[in-house]
Design an enzyme around this catalytic site. Structure first.
Site: not given
Length: 275
Positions: A79-80, A173, A204, A223
């Site tokens: 991820d990233h 995020h 989230s 995600n």
């Protein structure tokens, strides 16, 4: 089934595939228990900081053995990824998928770096994700600095050959100060112009009804990271404040169970369609 084919299949079915970050054995087992209980597939994600914390070989071994232990169909994803060097290291270590994130660089430079990652991944048969547009990271303002534009998404996908594209349509995020509102019309326009699997970062805190609406319009990979860290640590802090127990083997499972409950809710949300 490899990840590329799974994402294509789920996109066609208009259902989501949850991608959860893990940070140690406890959070890993928490998400895998949820997937196992519901018999759902899962993408396990590791960031550079998690890899540095656990060690690359240890992290990969934990994830692979965990998938086998819990009998879960799953894939390991970077991820990233912020550099070609990290991409190469993860592919050498056996990752199924990698994300190269050059989204904060100029458009042409993002294309150049992403194309390089795609060429490297081809030798491993690995899936590649990239990001276009501004999805605020931790510590950055959530104010829109540039949603993904459909025409640019089309050009970017065709120029790079990526498999999946993380797009900016209103998520961020970290925690939200107020309920996010996804630009679903923009999402539909992006989906109409690019063949790449569409990815929603910052899952989230996004209400289930919005996740489901986004999936119905083209999002597939969703995600989940911040909520996992938060519920684990919040539960652990609460438990430790109530006693003087020093045996982590007794205290950690309580927090792990909370991760399992959270991930079960998310797995159900990305599978089901809105009424």
């Amino acid at each position: 089934m490899n990840l590329k084919d799974k994402l294509k299949l789920f996109t066609q079915k208009k259902r989501g595939l949850l991608a959860t970050n893990c940070y140690n054995m406890e959070t890993l087992h928490g998400v895998l228990k949820a997937a196992s209980d519901l018999n759902e597939p899962l993408i396990l994600q590791l960031t550079q900081s998690s890899i540095e914390y656990m060690g690359l070989e240890t992290a990969v071994s934990l994830c692979r053995s965990g998938l086998k232990q819990y009998g879960v169909e799953g894939w390991l994803h970077l991820d990233h990824g912020g550099s070609i060097q990290l991409i190469q290291s993860c592919l050498d270590a056996g990752f199924d998928s990698v994300m190269i994130d050059a989204s904060e660089l100029p458009f042409k430079e993002n294309i150049r770096i992403t194309s390089e990652a795609v060429k490297i991944a081809e030798h491993y048969g690995a899936h590649v994700e990239a990001e276009l547009g501004f999805v605020a990271k931790l510590g950055q303002t959530h104010i829109n600095k540039g949603f993904t534009q459909p025409e640019e998404a089309k050009i970017f996908t065709e120029a790079t050959g990526i498999d999946s594209l993380a797009i900016a349509i209103g998520t961020a995020h970290g925690f939200y100060k107020e309920e996010p509102h996804l630009d679903l019309e923009l999402l539909s326009n992006i989906a109409a112009l690019t063949p790449a699997t569409l990815v929603l970062h910052g899952g989230s805190g996004v209400p289930s009804r919005q996740l489901q609406a986004a999936i119905s319009r083209g999002i597939c990979k969703v995600n989940l990271a911040t909520e996992i860290k938060n519920i684990f640590m919040s539960s652990l802090k609460k438990t430790l404040s109530l006693n003087e127990e020093i045996d982590l083997r007794k205290e950690f499972p309580v927090a792990t169970e909370q991760v399992t409950s959270l991930v079960k809710e998310k797995l159900i949300a990305v599978k089901n369609q809105p009424d």
